[in-house]
Design a protein around this motif. Structure first.
Motif, PDB file in Angstrom:
ATOM      1  N   THR A  75       0.834  -1.208   0.000  1.00  0.00           N
ATOM      2  CA  THR A  75       0.000   0.000   0.000  1.00  0.00           C
ATOM      3  C   THR A  75       0.862   1.250   0.000  1.00  0.00           C
ATOM      4  OG1 THR A  75      -1.815  -1.134   1.132  1.00  0.00           O
ATOM      5  CG2 THR A  75      -1.772   1.272   1.267  1.00  0.00           C
ATOM      6  N   GLY A  76       1.889   1.250   0.852  1.00  0.00           N
ATOM      7  CA  GLY A  76       2.778   2.402   0.904  1.00  0.00           C
ATOM      8  C   GLY A  76       3.554   2.605  -0.379  1.00  0.00           C
ATOM      9  N   ALA A  77       4.085   1.517  -0.934  1.00  0.00           N
ATOM     10  CA  ALA A  77       4.851   1.619  -2.185  1.00  0.00           C
ATOM     11  C   ALA A  77       3.966   2.084  -3.329  1.00  0.00           C
ATOM     12  CB  ALA A  77       5.487   0.269  -2.510  1.00  0.00           C
ATOM     13  N   ALA A  78       2.752   1.532  -3.402  1.00  0.00           N
ATOM     14  CA  ALA A  78       1.855   1.874  -4.507  1.00  0.00           C
ATOM     15  C   ALA A  78       1.410   3.325  -4.443  1.00  0.00           C
ATOM     16  CB  ALA A  78       0.635   0.956  -4.478  1.00  0.00           C
ATOM     17  N   SER A  79       1.258   3.871  -3.225  1.00  0.00           N
ATOM     18  CA  SER A  79       0.819   5.271  -3.106  1.00  0.00           C
ATOM     19  C   SER A  79       1.871   6.226  -3.646  1.00  0.00           C
ATOM     20  CB  SER A  79       0.489   5.599  -1.647  1.00  0.00           C
ATOM     21  OG  SER A  79       1.651   5.569  -0.832  1.00  0.00           O
ATOM     22  N   VAL A  80       3.142   5.963  -3.314  1.00  0.00           N
ATOM     23  CA  VAL A  80       4.223   6.809  -3.841  1.00  0.00           C
ATOM     24  C   VAL A  80       4.383   6.591  -5.338  1.00  0.00           C
ATOM     25  CG1 VAL A  80       6.708   7.241  -3.776  1.00  0.00           C
ATOM     26  CG2 VAL A  80       5.442   6.939  -1.648  1.00  0.00           C
ATOM     27  N   ASP A 112      11.424  -1.505 -14.321  1.00  0.00           N
ATOM     28  CA  ASP A 112      12.431  -0.466 -14.102  1.00  0.00           C
ATOM     29  C   ASP A 112      13.273  -0.759 -12.873  1.00  0.00           C
ATOM     30  OD1 ASP A 112      11.933   1.132 -16.291  1.00  0.00           O
ATOM     31  OD2 ASP A 112      10.363   2.266 -15.292  1.00  0.00           O
ATOM     32  N   GLY A 113      12.776  -1.595 -11.968  1.00  0.00           N
ATOM     33  CA  GLY A 113      13.526  -1.902 -10.769  1.00  0.00           C
ATOM     34  C   GLY A 113      12.779  -2.891  -9.903  1.00  0.00           C
ATOM     35  N   VAL A 114      13.486  -3.400  -8.875  1.00  0.00           N
ATOM     36  CA  VAL A 114      12.929  -4.404  -7.974  1.00  0.00           C
ATOM     37  C   VAL A 114      13.059  -3.917  -6.542  1.00  0.00           C
ATOM     38  CG1 VAL A 114      13.113  -6.785  -7.145  1.00  0.00           C
ATOM     39  CG2 VAL A 114      13.544  -6.265  -9.563  1.00  0.00           C
ATOM     40  N   ILE A 115      11.984  -4.087  -5.774  1.00  0.00           N
ATOM     41  CA  ILE A 115      11.979  -3.826  -4.342  1.00  0.00           C
ATOM     42  C   ILE A 115      11.698  -5.158  -3.658  1.00  0.00           C
ATOM     43  CG2 ILE A 115      10.937  -2.504  -2.456  1.00  0.00           C
ATOM     44  CD1 ILE A 115       9.877  -0.549  -4.594  1.00  0.00           C
ATOM     45  N   ALA A 116      12.543  -5.563  -2.719  1.00  0.00           N
ATOM     46  CA  ALA A 116      12.371  -6.851  -2.040  1.00  0.00           C
ATOM     47  C   ALA A 116      12.273  -6.611  -0.545  1.00  0.00           C
ATOM     48  CB  ALA A 116      13.534  -7.781  -2.357  1.00  0.00           C
ATOM     49  N   GLY A 289       7.099   0.782   2.842  1.00  0.00           N
ATOM     50  CA  GLY A 289       6.806   0.731   1.411  1.00  0.00           C
ATOM     51  C   GLY A 289       7.014   2.076   0.736  1.00  0.00           C
ATOM     52  N   GLU A 290       6.586   3.140   1.400  1.00  0.00           N
ATOM     53  CA  GLU A 290       6.766   4.485   0.837  1.00  0.00           C
ATOM     54  C   GLU A 290       8.249   4.792   0.642  1.00  0.00           C
ATOM     55  OE1 GLU A 290       4.861   6.965   3.673  1.00  0.00           O
ATOM     56  OE2 GLU A 290       2.827   6.397   3.086  1.00  0.00           O
ATOM     57  N   ARG A 291       9.038   4.518   1.682  1.00  0.00           N
ATOM     58  CA  ARG A 291      10.469   4.793   1.593  1.00  0.00           C
ATOM     59  C   ARG A 291      11.141   3.912   0.548  1.00  0.00           C
ATOM     60  NH1 ARG A 291      13.200   6.849   6.366  1.00  0.00           N
ATOM     61  NH2 ARG A 291      15.054   5.796   5.570  1.00  0.00           N
ATOM     62  N   PRO A 305      19.273   8.034  -1.871  1.00  0.00           N
ATOM     63  CA  PRO A 305      18.071   7.841  -1.048  1.00  0.00           C
ATOM     64  C   PRO A 305      18.328   8.176   0.416  1.00  0.00           C
ATOM     65  CG  PRO A 305      18.608   5.875  -2.355  1.00  0.00           C
ATOM     66  CD  PRO A 305      19.797   6.776  -2.387  1.00  0.00           C
ATOM     67  N   GLU A 306      17.245   8.354   1.170  1.00  0.00           N
ATOM     68  CA  GLU A 306      17.358   8.526   2.613  1.00  0.00           C
ATOM     69  C   GLU A 306      17.993   7.282   3.214  1.00  0.00           C
ATOM     70  OE1 GLU A 306      13.944  10.269   4.796  1.00  0.00           O
ATOM     71  OE2 GLU A 306      12.931  10.243   2.851  1.00  0.00           O
ATOM     72  N   GLY A 307      18.789   7.484   4.288  1.00  0.00           N
ATOM     73  CA  GLY A 307      19.510   6.345   4.837  1.00  0.00           C
ATOM     74  C   GLY A 307      19.196   5.967   6.262  1.00  0.00           C
ATOM     75  N   ASP A 308      18.454   6.779   6.995  1.00  0.00           N
ATOM     76  CA  ASP A 308      18.196   6.499   8.402  1.00  0.00           C
ATOM     77  C   ASP A 308      17.204   5.358   8.576  1.00  0.00           C
ATOM     78  OD1 ASP A 308      19.869   8.593   9.026  1.00  0.00           O
ATOM     79  OD2 ASP A 308      18.240  10.044   9.304  1.00  0.00           O
TER      80      ASP A 308
END
Length: 332
Positions: A75-80, A112-116, A289-291, A305-308
């Motif tokens: 949900t978070g990834a899809a919103s961004v 274009d890319g993969v998020i795991a 997911g957003e991050r 990207p943000e690293g914290d």
């Protein structure tokens, strides 16, 4: 569309692609947009993306589609992604240990890319050694094969759980640990052991168990019914395991938390469906997911990207309470 507006196809492409300034007059651009609105015209995104070498599609690989945590990550990834004209395709890998077969092996241009998320390193072999950027969520930060990492402060969550139970006088623990070998579960085990080792008189028995209610119930029953003094607290790697532990306590004729305290991890909806409600560690899954999607977009644009690490929160509810008088230790 071009004929209706009285202009060339090239002019339409410039205007609808936002590249008309300096090439087309303001009057003509306004006329093309007005005609597009009147006709309900939409640009051919597929054709445009092929020209740009981008499909604006990301693949999200997760251990399971049935786990609420990963649904929230999606949900978070899809919103961004939607904010940037991207789509997200979800693909499960069995238990996060794989191997995750590449569903686009014959058509890598479809991504274009993969998020795991929360995957064992060896499960992602199909996506390594390609030109696709890989963003890892809740995974080993030392993995050099990833273009970016997004992690939660998992260690802090387990440390807070241990300190909470120690302050309640608990000294004999069972750790229902996930049978899946991955960074996130290894980190939980290390953090729990380190926190308990700082207090004298503590003991912990770790039991590795498949991620299911029934498996957790059986393991907890065996641990509580074993020889020697009975444990007073069960620390679980997930809320699903905690649900099984609560069932085991009741089946043995004991009470939660009067006889045994139980804690979870994740803060799924299940945590407040149990009675008593579950003390657990809340993970901001949607934020993960957003991050993750933001990190992929940053990599695609050549940015850092943000690293914290994302903070987590211990949510204290009714499933944890003081150890019985005869079992209490001195508060640290």
């Amino acid at each position: 569309m071009a004929r209706a507006a009285g202009v060339s196809q090239a002019t339409v492409s410039l205007v609808m692609g936002g590249k008309w300034r300096g090439r087309v007059s303001v009057t003509t651009a306004d006329a093309v947009r007005d005609k597009a609105t009147a006709l309900g015209y939409r640009p051919n995104l597929a054709a445009r993306n092929l020209r740009l070498g981008r499909t604006r599609t990301a693949l999200l690989v997760v251990p399971a589609l049935t786990n609420e945590f990963f649904a929230r990550v999606y949900t978070g990834a899809a919103s961004v992604a939607a904010e940037h004209g991207f789509g997200v395709v979800v693909y499960p890998s069995p238990d996060g240990i794989g191997p995750a077969r590449d569903p686009f092996a014959s058509a890598r241009a479809a991504l274009d890319g993969v998020i795991a998320s929360s995957m064992a390193s060896e499960a992602l072999a199909a996506f390594r050694g390609t030109d696709l950027p890989l963003v890892l969520l809740d995974s080993d930060p030392s993995d050099r094969g990833a273009a970016a990492h997004v992690n939660l402060d998992i260690a802090d969550g387990m440390r807070r759980t241990a300190e909470h139970l120690l302050a309640l006088g608990h000294r004999r623990f069972v750790h229902l640990a996930s049978a899946v070998t991955s960074w996130t579960f290894d980190t939980r085990a290390r953090s729990l052991t380190a926190a308990l080792d700082r207090v004298t008189g503590t003991s912990v028995r770790s039991v590795r168990v498949p991620f299911s209610v029934d498996a957790a119930r059986e393991a907890a029953e065996a641990a509580l019914g074993g020889p020697g003094p009975r444990p007073t607290a069960i620390v679980c790697d997930g809320d699903i395991l905690a649900a099984g532990a609560c069932k085991a306590v009741r089946r043995l004729g004991l009470g939660v938390p009067g006889d045994i305290s139980v804690t979870g991890f994740d803060d799924l909806s299940l945590a407040t469906a149990l009675e008593p409600e579950l003390t657990t560690v809340r993970l901001p899954a949607e934020r993960v997911g957003e991050r993750g999607m933001s990190a992929l977009l940053a990599v695609l644009h050549g940015q850092r990207p943000e690293g914290d690490d994302l903070p987590v929160e211990l949510v204290v509810r009714g499933s944890s309470g003081p150890a019985r008088d005869g079992d209490r230790g001195t508060a640290p």
